[in-house]
Design a protein around this motif. Structure first.
Motif, PDB file in Angstrom:
ATOM      1  N   PRO A  18       0.827  -1.200  -0.072  1.00 38.40           N
ATOM      2  CA  PRO A  18       0.098  -0.027  -0.003  1.00 38.40           C
ATOM      3  C   PRO A  18       0.654   1.523  -0.102  1.00 38.40           C
ATOM      4  O   PRO A  18       1.951   1.107   0.585  1.00 38.40           O
ATOM      5  CB  PRO A  18      -0.797  -0.163   1.328  1.00 38.40           C
ATOM      6  N   VAL A  19       0.346   2.327  -0.636  1.00 42.63           N
ATOM      7  CA  VAL A  19       1.061   3.629  -0.672  1.00 42.63           C
ATOM      8  C   VAL A  19       1.232   4.101   0.660  1.00 42.63           C
ATOM      9  O   VAL A  19       2.253   4.825   0.724  1.00 42.63           O
ATOM     10  CB  VAL A  19       0.364   4.786  -1.795  1.00 42.63           C
ATOM     11  N   GLY A  20       0.563   3.920   1.548  1.00 39.61           N
ATOM     12  CA  GLY A  20       0.829   4.308   2.874  1.00 39.61           C
ATOM     13  C   GLY A  20       1.808   3.843   3.496  1.00 39.61           C
ATOM     14  O   GLY A  20       2.323   4.519   4.553  1.00 39.61           O
ATOM     15  N   MET A  21       2.673   3.118   2.975  1.00 35.71           N
ATOM     16  CA  MET A  21       3.859   2.601   3.506  1.00 35.71           C
ATOM     17  C   MET A  21       4.839   3.577   3.352  1.00 35.71           C
ATOM     18  O   MET A  21       5.833   3.647   3.962  1.00 35.71           O
ATOM     19  CB  MET A  21       4.278   1.342   2.928  1.00 35.71           C
ATOM     20  N   THR A  22       4.681   4.649   2.417  1.00 34.91           N
ATOM     21  CA  THR A  22       5.724   5.529   2.109  1.00 34.91           C
ATOM     22  C   THR A  22       5.050   6.956   2.176  1.00 34.91           C
ATOM     23  O   THR A  22       6.005   7.829   2.351  1.00 34.91           O
ATOM     24  CB  THR A  22       6.460   5.382   0.716  1.00 34.91           C
ATOM     25  N   CYS A  23       3.909   7.133   1.970  1.00 32.60           N
ATOM     26  CA  CYS A  23       3.276   8.471   2.227  1.00 32.60           C
ATOM     27  C   CYS A  23       2.860   8.669   3.537  1.00 32.60           C
ATOM     28  O   CYS A  23       1.908   7.963   4.070  1.00 32.60           O
ATOM     29  CB  CYS A  23       2.166   8.560   1.222  1.00 32.60           C
ATOM     30  N   ASP A  24       3.504   9.366   4.425  1.00 30.39           N
ATOM     31  CA  ASP A  24       3.242   9.703   5.642  1.00 30.39           C
ATOM     32  C   ASP A  24       1.965  10.365   6.123  1.00 30.39           C
ATOM     33  O   ASP A  24       2.231  11.530   6.910  1.00 30.39           O
ATOM     34  CB  ASP A  24       4.531  10.412   6.322  1.00 30.39           C
ATOM     35  N   LEU A  25       1.106   9.847   5.642  1.00 32.54           N
ATOM     36  CA  LEU A  25      -0.275  10.685   6.185  1.00 32.54           C
ATOM     37  C   LEU A  25      -1.227   9.930   6.672  1.00 32.54           C
ATOM     38  O   LEU A  25      -1.097   8.405   6.475  1.00 32.54           O
ATOM     39  CB  LEU A  25      -1.087  10.734   4.705  1.00 32.54           C
ATOM     40  N   PRO A  26      -2.060  10.227   7.596  1.00 31.19           N
ATOM     41  CA  PRO A  26      -2.902   9.498   8.561  1.00 31.19           C
ATOM     42  C   PRO A  26      -3.969   8.763   7.745  1.00 31.19           C
ATOM     43  O   PRO A  26      -4.230   9.199   6.390  1.00 31.19           O
ATOM     44  CB  PRO A  26      -3.669  10.534   9.533  1.00 31.19           C
ATOM     45  N   ALA A  27      -4.352   7.727   7.942  1.00 26.03           N
ATOM     46  CA  ALA A  27      -5.310   6.960   7.005  1.00 26.03           C
ATOM     47  C   ALA A  27      -6.193   7.692   6.652  1.00 26.03           C
ATOM     48  O   ALA A  27      -6.595   7.682   5.611  1.00 26.03           O
ATOM     49  CB  ALA A  27      -5.684   5.703   7.763  1.00 26.03           C
ATOM     50  N   ASP A  28      -7.012   8.501   7.253  1.00 22.65           N
ATOM     51  CA  ASP A  28      -7.942   9.519   6.896  1.00 22.65           C
ATOM     52  C   ASP A  28      -7.912  10.214   5.723  1.00 22.65           C
ATOM     53  O   ASP A  28      -8.590  10.374   4.668  1.00 22.65           O
ATOM     54  CB  ASP A  28      -8.972   9.999   7.951  1.00 22.65           C
ATOM     55  N   ASP A  29      -6.779  10.912   6.055  1.00 21.25           N
ATOM     56  CA  ASP A  29      -6.347  11.949   4.867  1.00 21.25           C
ATOM     57  C   ASP A  29      -5.775  11.396   3.847  1.00 21.25           C
ATOM     58  O   ASP A  29      -6.053  11.746   2.757  1.00 21.25           O
ATOM     59  CB  ASP A  29      -4.885  12.584   5.420  1.00 21.25           C
ATOM     60  N   LEU A  30      -5.378   9.928   3.960  1.00 18.62           N
ATOM     61  CA  LEU A  30      -4.743   9.278   2.338  1.00 18.62           C
ATOM     62  C   LEU A  30      -6.158   8.771   1.969  1.00 18.62           C
ATOM     63  O   LEU A  30      -6.212   8.810   0.613  1.00 18.62           O
ATOM     64  CB  LEU A  30      -4.119   8.037   2.933  1.00 18.62           C
ATOM     65  N   ALA A  31      -7.096   8.414   2.698  1.00 20.74           N
ATOM     66  CA  ALA A  31      -8.320   7.702   2.015  1.00 20.74           C
ATOM     67  C   ALA A  31      -8.882   9.240   1.477  1.00 20.74           C
ATOM     68  O   ALA A  31      -9.696   9.244   0.129  1.00 20.74           O
ATOM     69  CB  ALA A  31      -9.368   7.301   2.989  1.00 20.74           C
ATOM     70  N   ALA A  32      -8.744  10.215   2.045  1.00 24.32           N
ATOM     71  CA  ALA A  32      -9.689  11.541   1.349  1.00 24.32           C
ATOM     72  C   ALA A  32      -8.881  11.864  -0.020  1.00 24.32           C
ATOM     73  O   ALA A  32      -9.537  12.401  -0.967  1.00 24.32           O
ATOM     74  CB  ALA A  32      -9.505  12.678   2.387  1.00 24.32           C
ATOM     75  N   MET A  33      -7.660  11.700   0.082  1.00 22.07           N
ATOM     76  CA  MET A  33      -6.733  11.840  -1.239  1.00 22.07           C
ATOM     77  C   MET A  33      -6.849  10.971  -2.330  1.00 22.07           C
ATOM     78  O   MET A  33      -7.481  11.421  -3.538  1.00 22.07           O
ATOM     79  CB  MET A  33      -5.162  11.628  -0.839  1.00 22.07           C
ATOM     80  N   VAL A  34      -7.315   9.841  -1.851  1.00 22.58           N
ATOM     81  CA  VAL A  34      -7.802   8.834  -2.877  1.00 22.58           C
ATOM     82  C   VAL A  34      -9.085   9.191  -3.587  1.00 22.58           C
ATOM     83  O   VAL A  34      -9.311   9.228  -4.747  1.00 22.58           O
ATOM     84  CB  VAL A  34      -7.673   7.228  -2.481  1.00 22.58           C
ATOM     85  N   THR A  35     -10.072   9.528  -2.968  1.00 19.91           N
ATOM     86  CA  THR A  35     -11.337   9.914  -3.196  1.00 19.91           C
ATOM     87  C   THR A  35     -11.246  11.307  -4.115  1.00 19.91           C
ATOM     88  O   THR A  35     -11.935  11.326  -5.009  1.00 19.91           O
ATOM     89  CB  THR A  35     -12.389  10.445  -1.944  1.00 19.91           C
ATOM     90  N   ARG A  36     -10.209  12.235  -3.683  1.00 26.07           N
ATOM     91  CA  ARG A  36     -10.094  13.370  -4.574  1.00 26.07           C
ATOM     92  C   ARG A  36      -9.643  13.205  -5.978  1.00 26.07           C
ATOM     93  O   ARG A  36      -9.885  13.561  -6.930  1.00 26.07           O
ATOM     94  CB  ARG A  36      -9.193  14.347  -4.083  1.00 26.07           C
ATOM     95  N   ILE A  37      -8.640  12.051  -5.899  1.00 26.70           N
ATOM     96  CA  ILE A  37      -7.961  11.459  -7.332  1.00 26.70           C
ATOM     97  C   ILE A  37      -8.885  11.011  -8.228  1.00 26.70           C
ATOM     98  O   ILE A  37      -9.259  11.279  -9.340  1.00 26.70           O
ATOM     99  CB  ILE A  37      -6.893  10.558  -6.929  1.00 26.70           C
ATOM    100  N   ASN A  38      -9.954   9.788  -7.416  1.00 24.24           N
ATOM    101  CA  ASN A  38     -10.861   9.541  -8.306  1.00 24.24           C
ATOM    102  C   ASN A  38     -11.835  10.288  -8.561  1.00 24.24           C
ATOM    103  O   ASN A  38     -12.476  10.105 -10.004  1.00 24.24           O
ATOM    104  CB  ASN A  38     -11.634   8.295  -7.351  1.00 24.24           C
ATOM    105  N   ALA A  39     -12.253  11.588  -7.857  1.00 28.50           N
ATOM    106  CA  ALA A  39     -13.380  12.431  -8.321  1.00 28.50           C
ATOM    107  C   ALA A  39     -12.608  13.275  -9.235  1.00 28.50           C
ATOM    108  O   ALA A  39     -13.287  13.839 -10.535  1.00 28.50           O
ATOM    109  CB  ALA A  39     -13.863  13.352  -7.016  1.00 28.50           C
ATOM    110  N   HIS A  40     -11.296  13.845  -9.230  1.00 31.23           N
ATOM    111  CA  HIS A  40     -10.901  14.702 -10.079  1.00 31.23           C
ATOM    112  C   HIS A  40      -9.898  14.310 -11.335  1.00 31.23           C
ATOM    113  O   HIS A  40      -9.314  15.224 -11.926  1.00 31.23           O
ATOM    114  CB  HIS A  40     -10.367  15.980  -9.349  1.00 31.23           C
ATOM    115  N   GLY A  41      -9.601  13.236 -11.023  1.00 35.54           N
ATOM    116  CA  GLY A  41      -8.434  12.444 -11.761  1.00 35.54           C
ATOM    117  C   GLY A  41      -6.983  12.832 -11.529  1.00 35.54           C
ATOM    118  O   GLY A  41      -6.039  12.302 -12.172  1.00 35.54           O
ATOM    119  N   HIS A  42      -6.804  13.770 -10.362  1.00 33.23           N
ATOM    120  CA  HIS A  42      -5.241  14.136 -10.205  1.00 33.23           C
ATOM    121  C   HIS A  42      -5.339  14.836  -8.783  1.00 33.23           C
ATOM    122  O   HIS A  42      -6.287  15.393  -8.408  1.00 33.23           O
ATOM    123  CB  HIS A  42      -4.582  14.690 -11.311  1.00 33.23           C
TER     124      HIS A  42
END
Length: 179
Positions: A18-42
């Motif tokens: 999982p990307v969380g292994m190297t990206c030092d974001l809390p799980a909730d912030d990482l999930a929010a980022m994935v949601t933004r990527i899926n919604a906006h494409g980047h």
């Protein structure tokens, strides 16, 4: 390989993890980022990344969504640039600026900074005391307003020489007018 090296891993240690292994974001912030990527494409931003040894570093991060021919998300591609050297340079610049400001403000001589046209941009407290003006008043003036009329032309010639590149610096001996 560069991503793995940047994080202190071998490539095979990261594949399938999982990307969380190297990206030092809390799980909730990482999930929010994935949601933004899926919604906006980047997504683009600076985030902390974590190395294998547990240390973190700031990174400029861009992630783009990859879709198949039907428009469904199939993968993400990320670009990561370690910006810790930039952050260190910014911190060093800030420290240097603070030292300069301390010397400038506390100098035992009057100092002014002016633009190439002679408009005063900044003065230190001692110059204000020497001339009897506030900093705000001096910043509305030009040097020609402060130079004794008999000293203006020689000073102007010296400044012209410096601005034309004929001399890297000049020592000015002139009389200034007190308020």
């Amino acid at each position: 390989e560069a991503y793995a090296r940047m994080h202190g891993y071998a490539v095979d240690e990261l594949l399938g993890r999982p990307v969380g292994m190297t990206c030092d974001l809390p799980a909730d912030d990482l999930a929010a980022m994935v949601t933004r990527i899926n919604a906006h494409g980047h997504v683009v931003g600076e985030f902390l990344h974590r190395r294998k040894d547990g240390t973190t570093f700031p990174a400029l991060h861009e992630v783009a969504l990859i879709r198949n021919a039907q428009g469904s998300p199939v993968s993400r591609v990320g670009f990561v640039i370690d910006v810790s050297a930039r952050e260190e340079a910014v911190a060093a610049l800030r420290q240097s600026e603070e030292r300069f400001r301390a010397v400038y403000r506390n100098a035992p001589v009057g100092i002014a900074i002016a633009d190439v046209g002679g408009r005063i941009e900044e003065v230190n407290p001692l110059l204000c005391t020497m001339l009897g003006y506030t900093e705000e008043e001096l910043r509305t003036m030009a040097f020609r307003d402060l130079i004794h009329p008999d000293d203006y032309d020689p000073q102007r010639r010296q400044v012209t020489r410096v601005l034309a590149g004929g001399s890297p610096s000049e020592l000015f001996d002139m009389r200034l007018l007190h308020r």
